[in-house]
Write an enzyme that holds these catalytic residues in place. Structure first.
Site, PDB file in Angstrom:
ATOM      1  N   ASN A   9     -34.767  12.064   6.976  1.00  0.00           N
ATOM      2  CA  ASN A   9     -35.430  12.454   5.729  1.00  0.00           C
ATOM      3  C   ASN A   9     -34.860  13.810   5.349  1.00  0.00           C
ATOM      4  O   ASN A   9     -35.202  14.821   5.966  1.00  0.00           O
ATOM      5  CB  ASN A   9     -36.950  12.536   5.966  1.00  0.00           C
ATOM      6  N   LYS A  11     -35.377  15.544   2.781  1.00  0.00           N
ATOM      7  CA  LYS A  11     -36.315  16.371   2.011  1.00  0.00           C
ATOM      8  C   LYS A  11     -35.578  16.998   0.825  1.00  0.00           C
ATOM      9  O   LYS A  11     -34.652  16.389   0.304  1.00  0.00           O
ATOM     10  CB  LYS A  11     -36.985  17.406   2.920  1.00  0.00           C
ATOM     11  N   HIS A  96     -45.594  10.719   2.840  1.00  0.00           N
ATOM     12  CA  HIS A  96     -45.230  11.861   3.682  1.00  0.00           C
ATOM     13  C   HIS A  96     -46.295  12.954   3.539  1.00  0.00           C
ATOM     14  O   HIS A  96     -46.826  13.166   2.452  1.00  0.00           O
ATOM     15  CB  HIS A  96     -43.845  12.399   3.294  1.00  0.00           C
ATOM     16  N   GLU A  98     -46.066  16.016   3.294  1.00  0.00           N
ATOM     17  CA  GLU A  98     -45.746  17.035   2.276  1.00  0.00           C
ATOM     18  C   GLU A  98     -46.148  16.543   0.885  1.00  0.00           C
ATOM     19  O   GLU A  98     -46.612  17.325   0.052  1.00  0.00           O
ATOM     20  CB  GLU A  98     -44.249  17.379   2.355  1.00  0.00           C
ATOM     21  N   GLU A 168     -46.403  11.016  12.022  1.00  0.00           N
ATOM     22  CA  GLU A 168     -45.889  12.381  11.970  1.00  0.00           C
ATOM     23  C   GLU A 168     -47.062  13.357  12.031  1.00  0.00           C
ATOM     24  O   GLU A 168     -47.676  13.666  10.997  1.00  0.00           O
ATOM     25  CB  GLU A 168     -45.104  12.606  10.670  1.00  0.00           C
ATOM     26  N   GLY A 174     -41.399  20.423  11.379  1.00  0.00           N
ATOM     27  CA  GLY A 174     -40.672  21.643  11.045  1.00  0.00           C
ATOM     28  C   GLY A 174     -41.131  22.855  11.837  1.00  0.00           C
ATOM     29  O   GLY A 174     -40.789  23.990  11.509  1.00  0.00           O
ATOM     30  N   SER A 214     -40.226  17.490  14.586  1.00  0.00           N
ATOM     31  CA  SER A 214     -39.378  18.270  15.499  1.00  0.00           C
ATOM     32  C   SER A 214     -38.665  17.399  16.535  1.00  0.00           C
ATOM     33  O   SER A 214     -38.480  17.815  17.678  1.00  0.00           O
ATOM     34  CB  SER A 214     -40.186  19.382  16.175  1.00  0.00           C
TER      35      SER A 214
END
Ligand code: 13P
Length: 253
Positions: A9, A11, A96, A98, A168, A174, A214
């Site tokens: 991904n 992003k 996702h 985010e 996730e 991250g 991660s």
């Protein structure tokens, strides 16, 4: 046997030129050394058509990172599932964390997106996962179950066959703080049980469940060794061909 997948991904990273270069590098490395799993790169919309033209889909598949919750029309700036499909992409990431956190995507909105993606022949990589506070208060299973049922449980088993799940944990994205392989397995087994209760054991056994957060070449093998972890959804480490290939290689004997 269910499908093993490593998906990148990207992003909101990479100019068009840099993205084409990265896609080329990943494609070349997989042509030189065939992967033991399905490999997907999910790119920003603007890269899709160009990247579709350079990858060999025998070794590398393409996906988008989002699509609209409307089929077409006066929605300035949006990109529909039909448009994504027309680029040659096969997958779309939906849900996702985010998008949920920064763009207020609710389970209801995501349900519309999932329906449109599937209706347009895309496979969905559907992301679920709890935030740190929810894990610390022991609510992770409840949160994940609500995310699944809120967007996916009106699908038929036939439609659900085109959904890949990605667990996730938000606290691992991250942050460099990976879930332990045991934490990942525990949640993946719970997710599979939840799917079995809704769609039946056969469907659950056939569902690919990826881990994301991660994931790196150094920890991928341990995570993928767990029985219910069927691969990874990779953010940061998918931006370097060598690191991404290192994670793909975690599936090699
Ligand atoms: P990182 O691999 O950068 O933690 O991101 C994971 C992710 O969000 C993939 O969708």
């Amino acid at each position: 046997m269910r499908k093993k997948i490593v998906a990148g991904n990207w992003k909101m990273n990479m100019s068009l030129q840099d993205g084409i270069e990265l896609a080329n590098e990943v494609n070349e490395s997989l042509l030189n050394d065939a992967p033991s799993c399905e490999v997907v790169i999910c790119t920003p919309f603007i890269h899709l058509a160009s990247v579709a033209g350079i990858i060999d889909t025998n070794v590398l598949k393409l996906g988008a990172e989002n699509c609209a919750d409307k089929a077409k029309g006066a929605y300035t700036g949006e990109v529909s599932a039909e448009m994504v499909k027309s680029t040659g992409a096969e997958y779309v990431i939906l849900g996702h964390s985010e998008r949920r956190a920064y763009y207020a995507e609710t389970p209801e909105i995501l349900k519309e997106k999932v329906n449109l993606a599937l209706a347009n022949g895309l496979k969905v990589i559907f992301c679920i996962g709890e935030v740190l506070e929810e894990r610390e208060s022991g609510k992770q299973n409840e949160v994940v179950e609500a995310q699944l049922s809120g967007s996916l449980f009106d699908l038929t088993a036939e439609q659900f066959a085109n959904v890949v799940l990605a667990y996730e944990p938000v606290w691992a994205i991250g942050t460099g703080k990976t879930a332990t392989a045991e934490q990942a397995e525990e949640m993946h087994a719970f997710i599979r049980k939840t799917i079995a209760e809704k769609f039946g054991k056969d469907v659950a056994e056939a569902t690919t469940i990826l881990y994301g957060g991660s994931c790196k070449p150094s920890n991928a093998k341990e995570l993928f060794a767990k029985p219910d972890v069927d691969g990874g959804l990779i953010g940061g480490a998918s931006l370097k061909a060598e690191d991404f290939k290192g994670i793909v290689d975690a599936w090699k004997a």
